[in-house]
Design a protein around this motif. Structure first.
Motif, PDB file in Angstrom:
ATOM      1  N   PRO A   1     -20.050 -27.345  25.121  1.00  0.00           N
ATOM      2  CA  PRO A   1     -19.349 -26.838  26.110  1.00  0.00           C
ATOM      3  C   PRO A   1     -19.476 -27.553  27.495  1.00  0.00           C
ATOM      4  CG  PRO A   1     -19.794 -25.094  24.681  1.00  0.00           C
ATOM      5  CD  PRO A   1     -20.786 -26.385  24.396  1.00  0.00           C
ATOM      6  N   GLY A   2     -18.721 -28.159  27.958  1.00  0.00           N
ATOM      7  CA  GLY A   2     -18.631 -28.840  29.425  1.00  0.00           C
ATOM      8  C   GLY A   2     -19.909 -30.017  29.408  1.00  0.00           C
ATOM      9  N   ARG A   3     -20.132 -30.745  28.582  1.00  0.00           N
ATOM     10  CA  ARG A   3     -21.389 -31.595  28.150  1.00  0.00           C
ATOM     11  C   ARG A   3     -20.805 -32.662  27.661  1.00  0.00           C
ATOM     12  NH1 ARG A   3     -26.042 -32.309  30.243  1.00  0.00           N
ATOM     13  NH2 ARG A   3     -27.555 -33.422  29.304  1.00  0.00           N
ATOM     14  N   LEU A   4     -20.906 -33.944  28.257  1.00  0.00           N
ATOM     15  CA  LEU A   4     -20.520 -35.110  27.566  1.00  0.00           C
ATOM     16  C   LEU A   4     -21.463 -36.079  27.437  1.00  0.00           C
ATOM     17  CD1 LEU A   4     -17.333 -35.545  30.004  1.00  0.00           C
ATOM     18  CD2 LEU A   4     -17.294 -35.086  27.706  1.00  0.00           C
ATOM     19  N   ALA A   5     -21.504 -37.091  26.361  1.00  0.00           N
ATOM     20  CA  ALA A   5     -22.329 -38.158  26.242  1.00  0.00           C
ATOM     21  C   ALA A   5     -21.556 -39.334  26.380  1.00  0.00           C
ATOM     22  CB  ALA A   5     -23.141 -38.203  24.908  1.00  0.00           C
ATOM     23  N   LEU A   6     -21.848 -40.322  27.190  1.00  0.00           N
ATOM     24  CA  LEU A   6     -21.205 -41.731  27.464  1.00  0.00           C
ATOM     25  C   LEU A   6     -21.925 -42.561  26.854  1.00  0.00           C
ATOM     26  CD1 LEU A   6     -20.464 -39.890  29.930  1.00  0.00           C
ATOM     27  CD2 LEU A   6     -20.430 -41.996  31.368  1.00  0.00           C
ATOM     28  N   ASP A   7     -20.864 -43.772  26.376  1.00  0.00           N
ATOM     29  CA  ASP A   7     -21.493 -44.846  25.510  1.00  0.00           C
ATOM     30  C   ASP A   7     -22.657 -45.494  26.160  1.00  0.00           C
ATOM     31  OD1 ASP A   7     -19.887 -46.042  27.446  1.00  0.00           O
ATOM     32  OD2 ASP A   7     -18.705 -47.121  26.340  1.00  0.00           O
ATOM     33  N   ASP A   8     -23.072 -45.543  27.242  1.00  0.00           N
ATOM     34  CA  ASP A   8     -24.181 -46.007  28.056  1.00  0.00           C
ATOM     35  C   ASP A   8     -25.277 -44.992  27.703  1.00  0.00           C
ATOM     36  OD1 ASP A   8     -23.908 -44.235  29.808  1.00  0.00           O
ATOM     37  OD2 ASP A   8     -23.742 -45.555  31.391  1.00  0.00           O
ATOM     38  N   GLY A   9     -25.451 -44.155  27.024  1.00  0.00           N
ATOM     39  CA  GLY A   9     -26.553 -43.001  26.937  1.00  0.00           C
ATOM     40  C   GLY A   9     -26.443 -41.823  27.992  1.00  0.00           C
ATOM     41  N   THR A  10     -25.755 -42.098  28.878  1.00  0.00           N
ATOM     42  CA  THR A  10     -25.758 -41.104  30.283  1.00  0.00           C
ATOM     43  C   THR A  10     -25.091 -39.849  29.553  1.00  0.00           C
ATOM     44  OG1 THR A  10     -25.420 -42.926  31.673  1.00  0.00           O
ATOM     45  CG2 THR A  10     -25.091 -40.666  32.346  1.00  0.00           C
ATOM     46  N   GLN A  11     -25.694 -38.734  30.012  1.00  0.00           N
ATOM     47  CA  GLN A  11     -25.195 -37.424  29.715  1.00  0.00           C
ATOM     48  C   GLN A  11     -24.805 -36.745  30.867  1.00  0.00           C
ATOM     49  OE1 GLN A  11     -27.506 -35.130  26.651  1.00  0.00           O
ATOM     50  NE2 GLN A  11     -27.630 -36.601  25.317  1.00  0.00           N
ATOM     51  N   ILE A  12     -23.720 -35.998  30.912  1.00  0.00           N
ATOM     52  CA  ILE A  12     -23.257 -35.358  32.164  1.00  0.00           C
ATOM     53  C   ILE A  12     -22.927 -33.775  31.757  1.00  0.00           C
ATOM     54  CG2 ILE A  12     -22.896 -37.409  33.570  1.00  0.00           C
ATOM     55  CD1 ILE A  12     -19.976 -36.644  32.952  1.00  0.00           C
ATOM     56  N   ASP A  13     -22.734 -33.059  32.680  1.00  0.00           N
ATOM     57  CA  ASP A  13     -22.395 -31.752  32.521  1.00  0.00           C
ATOM     58  C   ASP A  13     -21.075 -31.639  33.598  1.00  0.00           C
ATOM     59  OD1 ASP A  13     -24.325 -30.257  31.083  1.00  0.00           O
ATOM     60  OD2 ASP A  13     -25.457 -30.431  32.775  1.00  0.00           O
ATOM     61  N   ALA A  14     -19.998 -31.162  32.949  1.00  0.00           N
ATOM     62  CA  ALA A  14     -18.756 -31.170  34.004  1.00  0.00           C
ATOM     63  C   ALA A  14     -17.995 -30.043  33.673  1.00  0.00           C
ATOM     64  CB  ALA A  14     -18.062 -32.414  33.487  1.00  0.00           C
ATOM     65  N   GLY A  15     -17.492 -29.326  35.014  1.00  0.00           N
ATOM     66  CA  GLY A  15     -16.875 -28.166  34.787  1.00  0.00           C
ATOM     67  C   GLY A  15     -15.075 -28.472  34.508  1.00  0.00           C
ATOM     68  N   ARG A  16     -14.871 -29.694  34.995  1.00  0.00           N
ATOM     69  CA  ARG A  16     -13.360 -30.131  34.508  1.00  0.00           C
ATOM     70  C   ARG A  16     -13.716 -31.809  34.105  1.00  0.00           C
ATOM     71  NH1 ARG A  16     -13.300 -27.149  38.951  1.00  0.00           N
ATOM     72  NH2 ARG A  16     -11.945 -25.408  38.920  1.00  0.00           N
ATOM     73  N   VAL A  17     -12.804 -32.025  33.270  1.00  0.00           N
ATOM     74  CA  VAL A  17     -12.837 -33.334  32.612  1.00  0.00           C
ATOM     75  C   VAL A  17     -11.297 -34.137  32.546  1.00  0.00           C
ATOM     76  CG1 VAL A  17     -13.058 -34.831  30.551  1.00  0.00           C
ATOM     77  CG2 VAL A  17     -14.798 -32.879  31.496  1.00  0.00           C
ATOM     78  N   VAL A  18     -10.760 -35.068  33.055  1.00  0.00           N
ATOM     79  CA  VAL A  18      -9.611 -35.790  32.912  1.00  0.00           C
ATOM     80  C   VAL A  18      -9.877 -36.800  31.724  1.00  0.00           C
ATOM     81  CG1 VAL A  18      -7.689 -37.142  34.043  1.00  0.00           C
ATOM     82  CG2 VAL A  18      -8.998 -35.355  35.281  1.00  0.00           C
TER      83      VAL A  18
END
Length: 80
Positions: free
Chosen positions: A26-43
């Motif tokens: 929930p609210g957590r993304l993994a990017l294809d470059d390995g970066t992980q981020i927490d996001a309150g909103r995603v477009v």
């Protein structure tokens, strides 16, 4: 996409990400470059195109507006 891209491009670089991502929680993304981020909103901008039957185009003419045309407008019209 006119003013929409101009607006997004004006955001600080730290607030924009491009690439493939997947939700890993929930609210957590993994990017294809390995970066992980927490996001309150995603477009999620998929690049979809509207599908309009030819009969609608013939009947409505210039009154038919899709998201593709709206993004090319230099400004939005006032309320009617």
């Amino acid at each position: 996409m006119g003013f929409v891209l101009d607006t997004v491009d004006s955001w600080p670089t730290a607030h924009r990400l491009r690439g493939r991502a997947r939700f890993i929680g929930p609210g957590r993304l993994a990017l294809d470059d390995g970066t992980q981020i927490d996001a309150g909103r995603v477009v999620i901008a998929t690049g979809a195109r509207p599908s309009v039957p030819e009969a609608w185009r013939a009947a409505l003419g210039e009154r038919l507006v899709t998201s593709e045309e709206v993004f090319d407008w230099p400004e939005l019209p006032g309320a009617v």
